[in-house]
Design an enzyme around this catalytic site. Structure first.
Site, short mmCIF file in Angstrom:
data_model
loop_
_atom_site.label_atom_id
_atom_site.label_comp_id
_atom_site.label_asym_id
_atom_site.label_seq_id
_atom_site.Cartn_x
_atom_site.Cartn_y
_atom_site.Cartn_z
N ASP A 77 17.56 19.95 -18.76
CA ASP A 77 18.17 21.17 -18.23
C ASP A 77 19.46 20.84 -17.49
O ASP A 77 19.49 19.94 -16.65
CB ASP A 77 17.18 21.85 -17.28
CG ASP A 77 17.47 23.33 -17.10
OD1 ASP A 77 18.65 23.69 -16.94
OD2 ASP A 77 16.52 24.13 -17.13
N LYS A 117 22.70 23.38 -1.64
CA LYS A 117 23.83 22.99 -0.80
C LYS A 117 24.22 24.11 0.15
O LYS A 117 24.52 23.88 1.32
CB LYS A 117 25.03 22.61 -1.68
CG LYS A 117 26.27 22.26 -0.87
CD LYS A 117 27.41 21.76 -1.75
CE LYS A 117 28.62 21.41 -0.89
NZ LYS A 117 29.72 20.83 -1.69
N TYR A 134 -6.29 9.61 8.60
CA TYR A 134 -5.39 8.67 9.27
C TYR A 134 -5.18 7.49 8.35
O TYR A 134 -5.72 7.42 7.24
CB TYR A 134 -5.95 8.22 10.63
CG TYR A 134 -7.36 7.70 10.63
CD1 TYR A 134 -7.67 6.41 10.20
CD2 TYR A 134 -8.41 8.51 11.09
CE1 TYR A 134 -8.96 5.94 10.22
CE2 TYR A 134 -9.72 8.04 11.11
CZ TYR A 134 -9.99 6.76 10.68
OH TYR A 134 -11.27 6.28 10.69
N HIS A 159 -13.14 -5.12 2.57
CA HIS A 159 -11.79 -5.42 3.04
C HIS A 159 -10.94 -6.06 1.94
O HIS A 159 -10.29 -7.09 2.16
CB HIS A 159 -11.84 -6.30 4.29
CG HIS A 159 -12.47 -5.62 5.47
ND1 HIS A 159 -12.02 -4.41 5.95
CD2 HIS A 159 -13.54 -5.96 6.23
CE1 HIS A 159 -12.77 -4.04 6.98
NE2 HIS A 159 -13.70 -4.96 7.17
N ASP A 171 -10.64 -34.62 1.47
CA ASP A 171 -10.17 -33.22 1.52
C ASP A 171 -11.06 -32.38 0.58
O ASP A 171 -12.20 -32.75 0.29
CB ASP A 171 -8.70 -33.13 1.13
CG ASP A 171 -7.99 -31.93 1.77
OD1 ASP A 171 -8.10 -30.84 1.19
OD2 ASP A 171 -7.36 -32.10 2.83
N ARG A 182 -1.31 -20.11 -11.93
CA ARG A 182 -1.70 -19.91 -10.53
C ARG A 182 -2.00 -18.43 -10.30
O ARG A 182 -1.39 -17.55 -10.90
CB ARG A 182 -0.55 -20.35 -9.61
CG ARG A 182 -0.93 -20.39 -8.14
CD ARG A 182 0.25 -20.86 -7.29
NE ARG A 182 1.29 -19.84 -7.21
CZ ARG A 182 2.46 -20.02 -6.60
NH1 ARG A 182 2.74 -21.19 -6.05
NH2 ARG A 182 3.35 -19.05 -6.56
#
Length: 509
Positions: free
Chosen positions: A108, A120, A198, A261, A463, A505
């Protein structure tokens, strides 16, 4: 509405097809050609683009020279502009598709220009683009709505409308031209679905918006889900439901995912979905309580009864409580039973969100944009790096753990066996701590299980890799790519553990 405008002594001016329809409805109307003194031309492409129209819209009533200019040219003012644009968005997003030239003809020009001109000059002209605003418009014109900001509200809405319209056109052109997703500018067209009680916390206001981008039409996802029952969705409900739905949708076998979560705390795949549900909850019943439960199969009567009656494994007595249940489909009886579990339980029916989308994330002063992480184990080459070759069942467990760890917040570790998550560690600043959390949750079941790490292990001895091996993990799957990959391989060889590199990864921040 138009009858009331006529009754209020407004003169109605309209274009060809609309004018004819109004006349047939018995409404007095002036054809725009009588205003422009110029015929419609170019198959309707030029109708309202004329000074006699736009002069009457744009002239400021408080400027004497504006009004004198109108008078000198015999131009009358317009006080209200009502426009319904060509249905470009509906046309180009229809399942049937559309030819390129037909799409062009549905852009349009005249209506779009009328809207912007009126918006405007909103101090003097009211512009309406949404039929839902018709009642308020009539109240304002009759003097029963006294709000000096009303015209500014309409103008703001008008500019929103044309922005969304232009955005759809731009997206369509980019798609038709095979353009890059990462264009020089990016506009996301959002439409308010609802205000929320909220946000993430009670002091934050919030809302949820539909993504009206052409790429998201009928693309599924949680924002487009149907809610069959329960309290209104909260901000956190949407986040967690999205995490659960994104995870469960990637599994091909009947699967249950429990999320708390935004982290999956329980995942299980079984031919028997009831067993999958029980195992997913048992993985971490403390976290599962008050969480979100997602299924990738229909919730029928039997599954609904199990959800309603299943007792918390920690005490064998307390019925499990959930915020949301989400699935692709519900049987009539299954839905009826679930509705009886709790007035608050939110029951969502969703369609799997299509792949190949952009993922956006806001940062201060800008946005990060990336392709969505759509890779699954089927897209990767699981390369055995250790001397011990993985057994078939170990590879299946590794693939299952790898698909789970993709949806856990980094640093992420998942331990799984027999297509069931036994434990996971998430969101820790170091990978060793995530491992120890996962081991603690897995307990005695860890022996012979698979372990997945969303990124490579920076260290092996003393580790995470060695600690996993010492706890009798049978196979470790990780991306590889560390400068100490050889240490990880040597460590696994020392303990007789299979080590697999994926070359991919799955960071998740």
């Amino acid at each position: 509405m138009l009858e009331i405008l006529v009754h209020c002594r407004y003169k109605i001016v309209s274009t060809g097809g609309t004018a004819a329809a109004l006349e047939n409805a018995g409404i007095s109307v002036t054809n725009v050609e009588e205003v422009t003194h110029f015929p419609e031309m170019l198959d309707g492409r030029v109708k309202t683009l004329h000074p006699n129209v736009h002069g009457g819209i744009l002239a400021r009533r408080d400027l004497k020279h504006h009004m004198e200019a109108l008078s000198g040219h015999g131009i009358s003012t317009f006080d209200v502009v009502v426009v319904n644009l060509y249905p470009f968005y509906d046309k180009v997003s229809s399942p049937e598709g559309i030819e390129f030239q037909e799409g062009i003809e549905n852009i349009d020009i005249g209506g779009h220009t009328l809207i912007r001109a009126a918006a405007k000059n909103h101090k003097d002209v009211l512009v309406v683009v949404d039929p839902q605003d018709y009642p308020a418009l009539l109240e304002f014109l009759k003097g029963t709505l006294d709000d000096p900001r009303f015209s500014r509200y309409l103008a703001s809405k008008a500019f929103d409308h044309t922005t969304a319209y232009d955005s759809a056109i731009s997206q369509w052109f980019r798609k038709e031209n095979g353009g890059d997703q990462f264009s020089s500018s990016l506009t996301i067209n959002l439409s308010l679905k609802s205000l929320l009680r909220y946000g993430e916390n009670p002091h934050q206001k919030a809302g949820v918006y539909h993504d009206k981008s052409l790429s998201e039409v009928n693309a599924g996802g949680v924002a487009a889900a149907v809610q069959h029952h329960g309290m209104e969705m909260s901000y956190n409900n949407y986040l967690d439901a999205d995490a659960a739905w994104s995870c469960v949708s990637e599994f091909t076998h009947p699967t249950c995912v429990v999320v708390k979560h935004t982290n999956p705390c329980g995942v299980a795949s079984r031919d028997d979905i009831l067993e999958a549900y029980r195992l997913a909850v048992q993985a971490d019943p403390v976290s599962a309580y008050g969480g979100i439960v997602a299924f990738n199969v229909e919730v029928d009567e039997a599954l609904a009864k199990e959800i309603r009656e299943f007792r918390n494994p920690t005490d064998g007595e307390t019925r499990m409580f959930y915020e949301v249940v989400i699935a692709p489909k519900y049987s009539q009886k299954g839905l009826e039973i679930l509705r009886g579990k709790s007035k608050k339980l939110r029951i969502l029916e969703a369609k799997k969100h299509e792949k190949g989308k952009l993922s956006l994330r806001q940062i201060g002063g800008g946005w990060l944009v990336q392709e969505s992480d759509d890779l699954t184990p089927e897209d990767m080459d699981f390369k055995v790096m250790s001397e011990k070759k993985a057994l078939e069942n170990e590879l299946r467990d590794a693939e299952f753990a790898w698909l789970c760890v993709k949806h856990v917040k980094s640093n992420a570790i998942v331990i799984a066996k027999n297509k069931c998550m036994l434990g996971m560690g998430s969101g820790q600043p170091n990978r060793l701590e995530s491992l120890r959390i996962a081991l603690r949750k897995a307990g005695k079941e860890v022996e012979g299980a698979a372990l997945a790490s969303d990124a490579f292990f920076p260290f092996a001895y003393n580790d995470a890799v060695e600690e996993a091996c010492q706890n009798r993990i049978s196979i470790i799957v990780q991306p590889g790519g560390s400068i100490r990959d050889e240490d990880a391989i040597d460590c696994c060889n020392k303990y007789g553990v299979s080590l697999v590199f994926t070359g991919v990864r799955h960071f998740r921040h």
